[in-house]
Design an enzyme around this catalytic site. Structure first.
Site, mmCIF file in Angstrom:
data_model
loop_
_atom_site.group_PDB
_atom_site.id
_atom_site.type_symbol
_atom_site.label_atom_id
_atom_site.label_comp_id
_atom_site.label_asym_id
_atom_site.label_seq_id
_atom_site.Cartn_x
_atom_site.Cartn_y
_atom_site.Cartn_z
ATOM 1 N N ALA A 107 38.529 57.774 56.606
ATOM 2 C CA ALA A 107 39.636 56.817 56.515
ATOM 3 C C ALA A 107 40.987 57.364 56.090
ATOM 4 C CB ALA A 107 39.253 55.686 55.564
ATOM 5 N N SER A 111 46.075 55.057 57.816
ATOM 6 C CA SER A 111 46.917 54.380 58.824
ATOM 7 C C SER A 111 46.094 53.366 59.610
ATOM 8 C CB SER A 111 47.507 55.409 59.795
ATOM 9 O OG SER A 111 48.371 56.269 59.112
ATOM 10 N N ASP A 157 29.885 61.302 52.061
ATOM 11 C CA ASP A 157 29.915 62.108 53.281
ATOM 12 C C ASP A 157 29.480 61.152 54.389
ATOM 13 O OD1 ASP A 157 29.052 63.639 55.502
ATOM 14 O OD2 ASP A 157 28.708 65.375 54.219
ATOM 15 N N ASP A 174 36.992 57.973 63.090
ATOM 16 C CA ASP A 174 38.211 58.722 63.448
ATOM 17 C C ASP A 174 37.972 60.139 62.921
ATOM 18 O OD1 ASP A 174 40.830 58.864 64.543
ATOM 19 O OD2 ASP A 174 41.678 58.768 62.540
ATOM 20 N N CYS A 227 41.539 63.649 67.834
ATOM 21 C CA CYS A 227 42.677 64.197 68.574
ATOM 22 C C CYS A 227 42.258 65.451 69.315
ATOM 23 C CB CYS A 227 43.848 64.468 67.647
ATOM 24 S SG CYS A 227 43.684 65.945 66.662
HETATM 25 C C1 SAM Z 1 41.522 62.419 61.391
HETATM 26 S S1 SAM Z 1 41.443 62.213 59.662
HETATM 27 C C2 SAM Z 1 41.402 60.466 59.500
HETATM 28 C C3 SAM Z 1 42.748 59.805 59.677
HETATM 29 C C4 SAM Z 1 42.688 58.326 59.314
HETATM 30 N N1 SAM Z 1 41.655 57.632 60.050
HETATM 31 C C5 SAM Z 1 44.014 57.622 59.556
HETATM 32 O O1 SAM Z 1 44.193 56.990 60.592
HETATM 33 O O2 SAM Z 1 44.883 57.693 58.674
HETATM 34 C C6 SAM Z 1 39.742 62.602 59.329
HETATM 35 C C7 SAM Z 1 39.312 62.347 57.896
HETATM 36 O O3 SAM Z 1 37.909 62.592 57.833
HETATM 37 C C8 SAM Z 1 37.620 63.103 56.558
HETATM 38 N N2 SAM Z 1 36.298 63.765 56.581
HETATM 39 C C9 SAM Z 1 36.020 65.092 56.597
HETATM 40 N N3 SAM Z 1 34.699 65.289 56.566
HETATM 41 C C10 SAM Z 1 34.125 64.061 56.530
HETATM 42 C C11 SAM Z 1 32.777 63.604 56.445
HETATM 43 N N4 SAM Z 1 31.746 64.460 56.407
HETATM 44 N N5 SAM Z 1 32.550 62.275 56.403
HETATM 45 C C12 SAM Z 1 33.584 61.387 56.450
HETATM 46 N N6 SAM Z 1 34.873 61.774 56.517
HETATM 47 C C13 SAM Z 1 35.139 63.086 56.549
HETATM 48 C C14 SAM Z 1 38.783 64.037 56.286
HETATM 49 O O4 SAM Z 1 38.890 64.309 54.892
HETATM 50 C C15 SAM Z 1 39.954 63.258 56.862
HETATM 51 O O5 SAM Z 1 40.555 62.481 55.860
#
Ligand code: SAM
Length: 233
Positions: A107, A111, A157, A174, A227
């Site tokens: 999250a 955004s 996680d 996402d 992305c």
């Molecule tokens: C692409 S960003 C998300 C952007 C967000 N959805 C937004 O629109 O603002 C991906 C997010 O996934 C988190 N992430 C990394 N490993 C993860 C995991 N194992 N489980 C859940 N989230 C994770 C990252 O820390 C990062 O904040």
């Protein structure tokens, strides 16, 4: 070989794609209707001489022709949220409804969480999950600034987010990615890319999607967005 050359066979007009990638990303924002109506915000912009261009596909999206739009008082007040144009698409595809139970599995900085709450008119519940402690503060502060009231933050996680006691009406994944699709944000974005990193992300992305499906009620909706394409070698 240039790192993005591996996409050449996937993208029909690869040279056109590279030409676009070399242009800076324009600033854009989403109007936050939890705090202000669209017409009132546009009146404010007109009074304050702020130039904008409406998106042709989404009435709440505006292109802003300025540097540092984050410093606008309208942003600090939560009337708008600085958000890339494409980032506004996944919540619209998820199509959350007021009163539903929705999970945003990855999250921060929120955004899409906040756009989801806005679409739900602050009714129902959004669980915004983010495992990184350092990324909880921006998630929380965006929710506060934007007047989002129906979000609960968790720190699992996402691969192990428990599927009991509740299942969700809709889940957004996402997924974390290698940032290749964010090259237009400026030099240096691609410097961490490597084949090993892509492979690790590929496994993580697939595991997150599998758990998201487990976490969704029968007949519910899962939207997966990233992305970057992380290929299996
Ligand atoms: C692409 S960003 C998300 C952007 C967000 N959805 C937004 O629109 O603002 C991906 C997010 O996934 C988190 N992430 C990394 N490993 C993860 C995991 N194992 N489980 C859940 N989230 C994770 C990252 O820390 C990062 O904040």
């Amino acid at each position: 070989m240039e790192w993005l050359e591996r996409y050449r066979d996937l993208i029909p007009d690869f040279d056109g794609f590279r030409a676009v990638q070399s242009q800076a990303l324009p600033s854009s924002c989403r109007i936050n209707t939890l705090k202000i109506e669209r017409c009132a915000l546009l009146d404010r912009f007109a009074e304050n001489g702020i130039d904008y261009q409406s998106f042709n596909w989404y009435p709440l999206g505006l292109k802003l022709d300025m540097e540092s739009p984050g410093k606008l008082v309208e942003n600090l007040s939560g009337y708008i949220h600085i958000q890339e144009e494409l980032s506004m698409v996944p919540p619209l595809v998820l199509d959350p409804q007021p009163g539903e139970l929705v999970l945003d599995l990855c999250a921060s900085p929120g955004s899409k969480t906040c756009q989801i709450s806005q679409m739900m008119k602050n009714l129902g519940r959004v669980v915004a999950n983010e495992p990184s402690l350092a990324r909880i503060a921006p998630l929380r502060s965006n929710c506060e600034r934007l007047g989002v009231m129906n979000v609960a933050i968790t720190r699992y996680d996402g691969r192990r987010f428990p599927s009991r006691p509740v299942q969700f009406d809709r889940v957004l994944v996402d997924a974390p990615c290698s940032s290749e699709g964010r090259e237009r944000r400026g030099p240096g974005v691609l410097c961490k890319s490597s084949s090993k990193r892509s492979m690790d992300l590929h496994r993580l992305q697939a595991d997150l999607l599998r758990n998201a499906i487990r976490l969704t009620k029968p007949g519910g909706i899962v939207v997966y967005s990233t992305c970057t394409y992380a290929p299996e070698e």
